[in-house]
Design an enzyme around this catalytic site. Structure first.
Site: not given
Ligand code: NAP
Length: 284
Positions: A16, A66, A102, A129
């Protein structure tokens, strides 16, 4: 000189900062983007004092603040309330308003790659999230969304929440993340969205979807942007699917924050190039 912060704990190297400083420079603006590591115990004091200073125009908010930061703002935008998290703050004369960019970032990236999203059938893998932010916007456009998650209850909770918002037009179903559920969902899908961290550096060999299940003609969107071409995207390409990197989402969510801070149209391609170069040099 006005400053915008990335507020997290800890905060290390940040894409960022790379993209916003490139944009401020390109447009010759007297702004700079700085990293601020603030521990959860010190968040309240930081928000009361430093965030309200005249020189501070705003902030992006990242892990772990957040959700907690919402309790320290004067106002929270409707979309951020619906998503339950704030990723952008604007300081307007010492009054702080929170937003979440987002969802709009992801939808802008998807529309650029796919075209109009009205009536599409989408599969979202993950229910955290990012899925919440994307799901909120997408459910106002899509015809059907299937949320597949490792923890089935979390997918159900998210589906219930999205369906209850007045904007929701989509039929929303859920399932536990499994091969048969993916196979069934992907047969009918126009768009597949990975919102899990699978495939992200350093575990770059991870993928949420077996290569054999990806249908040609699907648009595969990986929200992971580090590396730029994840295993999921490489395998999708090999299967004849179209692909979209999370970097476009990152840039468009940043572009939305830039508009809120400056009131100006951001130089999106400059922001994209700055991050792609930084990722290429350092991480890919
Ligand atoms: P989060 O709230 O921690 O959610 C992660 C999700 O992934 C949960 O549903 C979790 O499942 C699942 N998960 C984690 N490890 C897993 C595994 N080994 N096998 C299967 N499912 C798994 O995280 P978040 O904030 O949503 O962010 C997730 C990803 O989104 C980040 O790693 C990032 O790369 C990406 N992101 C990208 C942007 C962008 O601007 N491009 C912005 C935000 C996020 P459970 O519910 O079972 O724990």
């Amino acid at each position: 000189m006005r400053v915008c912060y990335l507020l997290g704990y800890p905060v290390g190297h940040s894409m960022s900062a790379v993209m916003h400083n490139a944009a401020f420079e390109e447009m010759d603006l007297r702004y700079r983007y700085d990293l601020r590591g603030v521990s959860p115990e010190k968040l309240g004091a930081f928000m009361t004092r430093e965030m309200r200073e005249q020189a501070v125009r705003g902030a992006n908010v990242t892990i772990p603040h957040k959700v907690a930061v919402m309790g320290h703002l004067d106002e929270v935008d409707r979309e951020a309330v619906a998503i339950g998290a704030v990723n952008t703050i604007v300081n307007e004369g010492s009054s702080l308003k929170g937003y979440n960019t987002d969802g709009i970032g992801a939808i802008s990236a998807l529309e650029e790659a796919y075209g109009g999203l009205e009536g599409v059938k989408a599969v979202i893998v993950g229910a955290g999230g990012a899925a919440r932010a994307i799901g909120y916007r997408l459910s106002s456009l899509a015809g059907a969304i299937i949320i597949l998650n490792r923890t089935a209850g979390r997918a159900e909770e998210l589906a219930g929440h999205l369906s209850s918002t007045p904007e929701c037009k989509a039929h929303i179903a859920t399932s536990h993340l499994s091969r048969p559920a993916l196979e069934d969902a992907l047969r009918k899908a126009d768009i597949l969205i990975n919102t899990t961290p699978l495939g992200m550096t350093p575990s770059v060999e991870g993928t949420p979807v077996d290569a054999g299940l990806i249908q040609p003609g699907t648009l595969v969107f990986d929200t992971v942007y580090n590396p730029l071409r994840t295993r999921l995207l490489r395998e999708a390409e090999a299967a004849g699917a179209r692909t979209l990197s999370g970097l476009r989402m990152l840039v468009y969510q940043g572009a939305a924050a830039f508009r809120l801070w400056t009131g100006l149209e951001p130089p999106v391609e400059t922001m994209y190039r700055a991050v792609a170069e930084a990722l290429g040099e350092e991480w890919v």
